[in-house]
Design a protein around this motif. Structure first.
Motif, PDB file in Angstrom:
ATOM      1  N   ALA A 152      18.223 -44.261 138.947  1.00  0.00           N
ATOM      2  CA  ALA A 152      18.741 -43.343 137.885  1.00  0.00           C
ATOM      3  C   ALA A 152      17.605 -42.161 137.841  1.00  0.00           C
ATOM      4  N   ARG A 153      16.928 -42.267 137.420  1.00  0.00           N
ATOM      5  CA  ARG A 153      15.965 -40.945 137.359  1.00  0.00           C
ATOM      6  C   ARG A 153      15.798 -40.262 138.445  1.00  0.00           C
ATOM      7  N   ARG A 154      15.664 -40.758 139.771  1.00  0.00           N
ATOM      8  CA  ARG A 154      15.750 -39.878 141.144  1.00  0.00           C
ATOM      9  C   ARG A 154      17.067 -39.249 141.372  1.00  0.00           C
ATOM     10  N   GLU A 155      18.181 -39.835 140.842  1.00  0.00           N
ATOM     11  CA  GLU A 155      19.393 -39.257 141.022  1.00  0.00           C
ATOM     12  C   GLU A 155      20.051 -38.419 139.828  1.00  0.00           C
ATOM     13  N   ARG A 156      19.073 -38.410 138.869  1.00  0.00           N
ATOM     14  CA  ARG A 156      19.316 -37.310 137.678  1.00  0.00           C
ATOM     15  C   ARG A 156      20.358 -37.987 136.873  1.00  0.00           C
ATOM     16  N   ARG A 157      20.389 -39.275 136.802  1.00  0.00           N
ATOM     17  CA  ARG A 157      21.468 -40.022 136.034  1.00  0.00           C
ATOM     18  C   ARG A 157      21.113 -40.684 134.671  1.00  0.00           C
ATOM     19  N   ARG A 158      21.682 -40.750 133.634  1.00  0.00           N
ATOM     20  CA  ARG A 158      21.403 -41.315 132.582  1.00  0.00           C
ATOM     21  C   ARG A 158      21.512 -42.889 132.836  1.00  0.00           C
ATOM     22  N   CYS A 159      20.556 -43.614 131.895  1.00  0.00           N
ATOM     23  CA  CYS A 159      20.480 -45.067 132.090  1.00  0.00           C
ATOM     24  C   CYS A 159      20.240 -45.544 130.632  1.00  0.00           C
ATOM     25  N   LEU A 160      21.441 -46.342 130.220  1.00  0.00           N
ATOM     26  CA  LEU A 160      20.985 -47.100 129.007  1.00  0.00           C
ATOM     27  C   LEU A 160      20.640 -48.421 129.367  1.00  0.00           C
ATOM     28  N   ALA A 161      19.552 -49.359 128.614  1.00  0.00           N
ATOM     29  CA  ALA A 161      19.204 -50.718 128.903  1.00  0.00           C
ATOM     30  C   ALA A 161      19.712 -51.422 127.679  1.00  0.00           C
ATOM     31  N   ILE A 162      20.322 -52.520 127.913  1.00  0.00           N
ATOM     32  CA  ILE A 162      20.456 -53.609 126.534  1.00  0.00           C
ATOM     33  C   ILE A 162      19.975 -54.712 126.914  1.00  0.00           C
ATOM     34  N   ILE A 163      19.192 -55.332 126.068  1.00  0.00           N
ATOM     35  CA  ILE A 163      18.629 -56.883 126.201  1.00  0.00           C
ATOM     36  C   ILE A 163      19.583 -57.642 125.045  1.00  0.00           C
ATOM     37  N   PHE A 164      20.092 -58.764 125.661  1.00  0.00           N
ATOM     38  CA  PHE A 164      21.199 -59.530 124.622  1.00  0.00           C
ATOM     39  C   PHE A 164      20.743 -60.975 124.807  1.00  0.00           C
ATOM     40  N   SER A 165      21.040 -61.306 123.222  1.00  0.00           N
ATOM     41  CA  SER A 165      20.857 -63.113 123.207  1.00  0.00           C
ATOM     42  C   SER A 165      21.410 -63.101 121.750  1.00  0.00           C
ATOM     43  N   SER A 166      22.126 -64.412 121.977  1.00  0.00           N
ATOM     44  CA  SER A 166      22.711 -64.657 120.603  1.00  0.00           C
ATOM     45  C   SER A 166      21.763 -65.048 119.585  1.00  0.00           C
ATOM     46  N   GLY A 167      22.438 -64.820 118.273  1.00  0.00           N
ATOM     47  CA  GLY A 167      21.400 -64.870 117.150  1.00  0.00           C
ATOM     48  C   GLY A 167      20.480 -63.552 116.869  1.00  0.00           C
ATOM     49  N   GLU A 168      20.400 -62.725 117.839  1.00  0.00           N
ATOM     50  CA  GLU A 168      19.706 -61.551 117.814  1.00  0.00           C
ATOM     51  C   GLU A 168      20.590 -60.356 117.788  1.00  0.00           C
ATOM     52  N   ALA A 169      20.237 -59.168 117.200  1.00  0.00           N
ATOM     53  CA  ALA A 169      20.893 -58.121 117.325  1.00  0.00           C
ATOM     54  C   ALA A 169      20.614 -57.397 118.935  1.00  0.00           C
ATOM     55  N   LEU A 170      21.374 -56.617 119.495  1.00  0.00           N
ATOM     56  CA  LEU A 170      21.347 -56.065 120.764  1.00  0.00           C
ATOM     57  C   LEU A 170      19.977 -55.279 120.640  1.00  0.00           C
ATOM     58  N   PHE A 171      19.285 -55.437 121.701  1.00  0.00           N
ATOM     59  CA  PHE A 171      17.968 -54.524 121.905  1.00  0.00           C
ATOM     60  C   PHE A 171      18.373 -53.357 122.791  1.00  0.00           C
ATOM     61  N   GLU A 172      18.661 -52.148 122.306  1.00  0.00           N
ATOM     62  CA  GLU A 172      19.140 -50.892 123.371  1.00  0.00           C
ATOM     63  C   GLU A 172      18.302 -49.912 123.290  1.00  0.00           C
ATOM     64  N   ILE A 173      18.108 -49.392 124.453  1.00  0.00           N
ATOM     65  CA  ILE A 173      16.895 -48.444 124.437  1.00  0.00           C
ATOM     66  C   ILE A 173      17.394 -47.456 125.820  1.00  0.00           C
ATOM     67  N   ASP A 174      16.899 -46.163 125.629  1.00  0.00           N
ATOM     68  CA  ASP A 174      17.103 -45.304 126.802  1.00  0.00           C
ATOM     69  C   ASP A 174      15.731 -44.613 127.236  1.00  0.00           C
ATOM     70  N   LEU A 175      15.298 -45.172 128.406  1.00  0.00           N
ATOM     71  CA  LEU A 175      13.695 -45.142 128.639  1.00  0.00           C
ATOM     72  C   LEU A 175      13.680 -43.835 129.347  1.00  0.00           C
ATOM     73  N   LEU A 176      14.694 -43.045 129.828  1.00  0.00           N
ATOM     74  CA  LEU A 176      14.491 -41.834 130.433  1.00  0.00           C
ATOM     75  C   LEU A 176      14.690 -40.525 129.310  1.00  0.00           C
ATOM     76  N   GLN A 177      13.755 -39.842 129.182  1.00  0.00           N
ATOM     77  CA  GLN A 177      13.768 -38.817 128.258  1.00  0.00           C
ATOM     78  C   GLN A 177      14.709 -37.595 128.837  1.00  0.00           C
ATOM     79  N   ARG A 178      15.806 -36.827 128.263  1.00  0.00           N
ATOM     80  CA  ARG A 178      16.488 -35.977 128.645  1.00  0.00           C
ATOM     81  C   ARG A 178      15.913 -34.651 128.903  1.00  0.00           C
ATOM     82  N   ARG A 179      16.023 -33.882 129.953  1.00  0.00           N
ATOM     83  CA  ARG A 179      15.488 -32.626 130.168  1.00  0.00           C
ATOM     84  C   ARG A 179      16.900 -31.875 130.424  1.00  0.00           C
TER      85      ARG A 179
END
Length: 308
Positions: A173-200
């Protein structure tokens, strides 16, 4: 004694260059883009932190191997974006000429008309006055939303494989200049959501936030498995907001039901917004394909992505 201290210091100094090289290599393997936007000091700090964790060291090495596979695939693949005819224009691009203009290229030996056509073709070619199709590529590919299974069944090597795939996708995604949202999921836990690529600015590659990268790599809730919350969030992300018109990559070992209601909703939204869901099934151990096949456009095994 002083002699023992001196001997110890000398011994440490002897291995220091190799240790620093290993630390730097681990940091480069771990960071998408081989450390793009990361200073030498940041790489050293990151490498030292990786060295302190057995799992992070294994993940860094696996991620480095995945990145090599992706790089080799890029070298072998001839990239040609699909194009659509927009109109007719004037130019001299032989591969885009209208059929009528090709008459001037035919062999008209001994024909006065043929000679005239050929001379006229050469004149128009020199002046870039030949009729040609004007082609235009569609807009660049959209964002990627990565949903990664963080349930207890993924513990161990499955977690490392899943995170290696996710981080490789972020690198792409970084090489192709695309955004990328990552979500880690597991029941009993809130979704862990993170955008590792800082926008320019538009058109520039994003930089990598190493602190967020480590937060993602170290987060593993190890709860139960529930596909519905991450699927609901992913659908929301690719149909509205910053990740609209993106596609979803769903990484899991399976083992969770999906309701008919949600499957029907995914089908409706997919037809309306034209997104795709690609599932990566982590088959490093027990896995189950049936549930993800119900909502995914395509299901691939993680073992298919790397031969070894």
């Amino acid at each position: 004694t002083l002699a023992e201290i001196a001997e110890s210091v000398t011994s440490e100094m002897d291995v220091l260059p190799d240790k620093l090289t290993e630390i730097d290599q681990l940091a480069r393997d771990f960071t998408p883009g081989a450390g793009a936007g990361v200073s030498a000091e940041q790489r050293l700090e990151l490498g030292q932190r990786i060295m302190q964790s057995r799992n992070l060291k294994r993940l860094a090495r696996l991620l480095g191997a995945f990145r090599e596979v992706a790089a080799e695939a890029r070298r072998k693949k001839v990239v040609q974006a699909p194009q659509e005819t927009q109109s007719v224009s004037l130019g001299a691009e032989l591969e885009h000429l209208l059929p009528a203009e090709m008459l001037g290229l035919r062999n008209h030996t001994g024909s006065a008309l043929g000679t005239a056509l050929r001379l006229d073709f050469l004149r128009k070619f020199t002046e870039k006055q030949l009729l040609q199709y004007r082609l235009q590529a569609p807009a660049s590919r959209g964002p990627i939303v990565v949903c990664l299974d963080g349930s207890g069944s993924m513990q161990g090597s499955k977690e490392l494989w899943g995170k290696a795939v996710a981080l490789t996708l972020m690198d792409i995604a970084r090489r192709e200049r695309r955004r990328c949202l990552a979500i880690i999921f597991s029941s009993g836990e809130a979704l862990f959501e993170i955008d590792l690529l800082q926008r320019r600015r538009v058109g520039e590659r994003a930089s990598v936030d190493t602190d967020e990268l480590l937060r993602f790599a170290e987060h593993f809730p190890a709860g139960g498995t529930d596909f519905e919350p991450p699927l609901e969030r992913a659908i929301e992300a690719v149909t509205a907001g910053d990740h609209r018109r993106g596609d979803v990559v769903f990484i899991t070992d399976g083992f969770a039901p999906v309701s008919d209601t949600l499957v029907a909703r995914i089908d409706r939204e997919r037809r309306r917004h034209r997104f795709k869901i690609r599932a990566i099934l982590v088959d490093a151990g027990e896995h189950e394909k049936q549930s993800v096949a119900r909502f995914a456009d395509e299901v691939r095994l993680v073992s298919d992505l790397a031969a070894d």
